[in-house]
Design an enzyme around this catalytic site. Structure first.
Site, PDB file in Angstrom:
ATOM      1  N   THR A  40       0.824  -1.209   0.000  1.00 13.77           N
ATOM      2  CA  THR A  40       0.000   0.000   0.000  1.00 13.77           C
ATOM      3  C   THR A  40       0.857   1.258   0.000  1.00 13.77           C
ATOM      4  OG1 THR A  40      -1.691  -1.199   1.245  1.00 13.77           O
ATOM      5  CG2 THR A  40      -1.837   1.203   1.267  1.00 13.77           C
ATOM      6  N   GLY A 174     -14.745  11.818   6.201  1.00 17.98           N
ATOM      7  CA  GLY A 174     -13.683  11.410   7.121  1.00 17.98           C
ATOM      8  C   GLY A 174     -12.607  12.476   7.197  1.00 17.98           C
ATOM      9  N   GLY A 175     -12.453  13.046   8.385  1.00 15.73           N
ATOM     10  CA  GLY A 175     -11.459  14.113   8.570  1.00 15.73           C
ATOM     11  C   GLY A 175     -10.231  13.635   9.323  1.00 15.73           C
ATOM     12  N   GLY A 176      -9.847  12.370   9.085  1.00 19.91           N
ATOM     13  CA  GLY A 176      -8.603  11.852   9.658  1.00 19.91           C
ATOM     14  C   GLY A 176      -7.436  12.211   8.740  1.00 19.91           C
ATOM     15  N   ILE A 178      -5.917  10.613   6.151  1.00 18.13           N
ATOM     16  CA  ILE A 178      -6.063  10.439   4.702  1.00 18.13           C
ATOM     17  C   ILE A 178      -7.055  11.456   4.144  1.00 18.13           C
ATOM     18  CG2 ILE A 178      -6.856   8.830   2.903  1.00 18.13           C
ATOM     19  CD1 ILE A 178      -5.616   6.553   4.534  1.00 18.13           C
ATOM     20  N   ARG A 262      -9.306   2.183   7.715  1.00 18.24           N
ATOM     21  CA  ARG A 262      -8.879   0.991   7.004  1.00 18.24           C
ATOM     22  C   ARG A 262      -9.040  -0.241   7.900  1.00 18.24           C
ATOM     23  NH1 ARG A 262      -6.162   1.827   2.326  1.00 18.24           N
ATOM     24  NH2 ARG A 262      -4.865  -0.028   2.567  1.00 18.24           N
ATOM     25  N   HIS A 432      20.550  28.982  12.683  1.00 17.34           N
ATOM     26  CA  HIS A 432      19.714  30.142  12.370  1.00 17.34           C
ATOM     27  C   HIS A 432      19.888  30.515  10.899  1.00 17.34           C
ATOM     28  CE1 HIS A 432      17.690  33.954  12.934  1.00 17.34           C
ATOM     29  NE2 HIS A 432      18.685  34.557  12.300  1.00 17.34           N
TER      30      HIS A 432
END
Ligand SMILES: Cc1cc2nc3c(=O)[nH]c(=O)nc-3n(C[C@H](O)[C@H](O)[C@H](O)COP(=O)(O)OP(=O)(O)OC[C@H]3O[C@@H](n4cnc5c(N)ncnc54)[C@H](O)[C@@H]3O)c2cc1C
Length: 455
Positions: A40, A174-176, A178, A262, A432
């Site tokens: 995957t 779905g707000g995860g 992915i 999933r 810096h």
């Protein structure tokens, strides 16, 4: 002849990492894969999505070029070009991985495998016997009851990865991680994006402060979202897909991306028949990835740990080393770095404030605003680094939002995993102007000696 020290079923991140490390340790290995080694992550996950996100970043750079005094113009997205770039990255990495596997003398078998006894996997009528069997069959994109994936209008990440056009409008269910990554890509590509999330906030596994900042940034980018409200139904019509929520609200778009999590790939593979303990399709393991059946191990998305490629790598290596008798340390899953690669990125390691309190720590928090960081101003990004620490004790969590903050996790994970205190980190001089200075500044402030911090 078909006898090996390890028979590994599934050649994704977990399976191939286990194969590579086992072979390195002198063990004989057969790696069984029905599709493509790399799984995957390489073919449908991490790598393609990050290429799409980078193309989105380039589009946004063109769009905002005048903010930097550069004359350029965003005209349009050529999805054929984007896909050629993305597929080029995948194929180069795939060739490299195939070469690596070959160079370690790992036997690769192409085909669908099934566990037929406690130490045997059958592929197309041939049986492979192992002193150990490692299950690494990964995961698949889930959907909701009554929500049928048609692959064109209602899609999962599998199809969304290779669209040859930019939809005018998209609903992301779905707000995860992915869901937010695709929302970010499509917004950059010019689509009108609405996210629907049943939980009260986006990236709900992250610290609440990170979710708030991501939501603010998404709002600013024109990504719409509805949180804390559940999906009821989806219907297809002449104007696209209409999604109805349980509160009666409706949304219509060209495409609906279903990104609701999933599930493990384990059905019909003979696992239950061999007496392997399972829960909702996940294979259960101990802290060395051993199942309850001696000689059978499981790694990656198939087991109920964090579904991340680097977790799969870690578990694969752990199993190889345990089998080789090296007695490796179990994985501390709290110490695994996590990134959502949207614009802006959300990155974290260790405990959230809520989790630290739940575990009974006397918690102190420190938030360093990237507004005080030179490089963040140069990049025109905003966000923060939040430290969660035990009062007079080690840092328990680092939570970051902002462009490129994923790259700062390397240091954050050392701080967390080596149980450093603010006083340990504060004297370390950071280059810096870099974003990493914000890490130094946050620890200076937590140690009671803020430098470039107001208030
Ligand atoms: C859109 C998306 C983006 C992601 N982005 C990231 C990211 O940025 N970073 C990150 O860390 N993780 C990311 N992930 C998660 C990551 O891809 C997975 O955690 C990882 O691939 C899991 O590895 P695995 O080896 O357990 O499973 P997989 O990679 O799914 O591999 C399992 C393999 O087993 C094979 N297989 C299954 N059954 C059989 C059988 N019966 N016989 C033979 N072969 C079989 C499959 O073909 C597959 O190749 C992402 C996932 C998705 C979907």
């Amino acid at each position: 002849m078909n006898e090996f020290d390890l028979v590994i079923l599934g050649g994704g991140s977990g399976g191939y990492a286990c194969a590579l490390r086992s072979a390195q340790l002198g063990l004989s290995v057969v790696l069984i894969e029905k599709d493509k080694v790399g799984g995957t992550c390489l073919h449908r996950g991490c790598i393609p999505t990050k290429a799409l996100l980078h193309a989105g970043e380039v589009a946004d750079s063109a769009r905002h070029a005048s903010d930097f005094g550069v004359n350029a113009e965003f005209i349009s997205i050529d999805m054929l070009g984007v896909n050629a770039y993305k597929d080029g990255v995948i194929s180069k990495l795939y060739k490299g991985l195939q070469g690596l596997v070959k160079s370690r003398n790992i036997t690769v078998v192409e085909g669908h495998g099934r566990l037929v006894s406690k130490n045997q996997v059958e592929v197309n009528g041939t049986v492979y016997t192992g002193k150990n069997v490692v299950l690494a069959t990964g995961s698949y994109p889930k959907t909701l009851p009554g929500l049928e994936i048609d692959g064109t209008q209602i899609v999962t990440s599998n199809e969304a990865m290779s669209f040859d056009y930019v939809p005018k409008s998209v609903i992301v269910l779905g707000g995860g991680v992915i869901g937010c990554e695709f929302a970010s890509v499509w917004n950059s590509f010019g689509a009108d994006v609405t996210i629907i999330e049943g939980l009260p906030r986006l990236v709900a596994l992250e610290d609440e402060s990170s979710s708030k900042q991501l939501e603010r940034a998404f709002r600013k980018r024109g990504i719409k979202f509805e949180t804390g409200v559940k999906f009821a139904s989806a219907t297809k019509g002449p104007n696209g897909v209409t999604v109805t929520l349980e509160n009666g609200a409706t949304f219509t778009a060209d495409v609906l991306l279903v990104a609701v999590g999933r599930g493990p790939v384990s059905a019909g593979l003979g696992y239950e028949e061999q007496g392997i303990a399972m829960d909702r399709g996940y294979v259960l393991v101990d802290n060395k990835c051993r199942t309850n059946v001696p000689g059978i191990w499981a790694v990656g998305d198939l087991i109920p740990t964090l579904q991340l490629a680097h977790v799969g790598f870690g578990e694969g290596i752990l199993v190889a080393e345990e089998i080789a008798g090296l007695n490796p340390r179990p994985i501390n899953y709290d110490g695994v770095p996590r990134v959502t690669y949207s614009e802006p990125e959300v990155a974290s390691v260790g405990l959230t404030t809520a989790a630290a309190k739940e575990r009974g720590y006397d918690v102190v928090e420190l938030s360093y605003d990237l507004a005080g960081n030179g490089k963040a101003n140069i990049l025109k990004t905003s966000g923060s680094i939040k430290l969660v620490a035990q009062k007079d004790g080690p840092v328990l969590g680092v939570h970051m939002v902002g462009a490129r903050v994923g790259e700062l996790l390397a240091e954050a994970q050392l701080i967390y995993n080596w149980e450093a205190t603010a006083d340990d980190v504060a004297p370390l001089i950071h280059a810096h102007p870099t974003l990493s200075e914000a890490m130094g500044e946050a620890h200076l402030a937590l140690a009671g000696k803020p430098l470039h911090a107001h208030g």
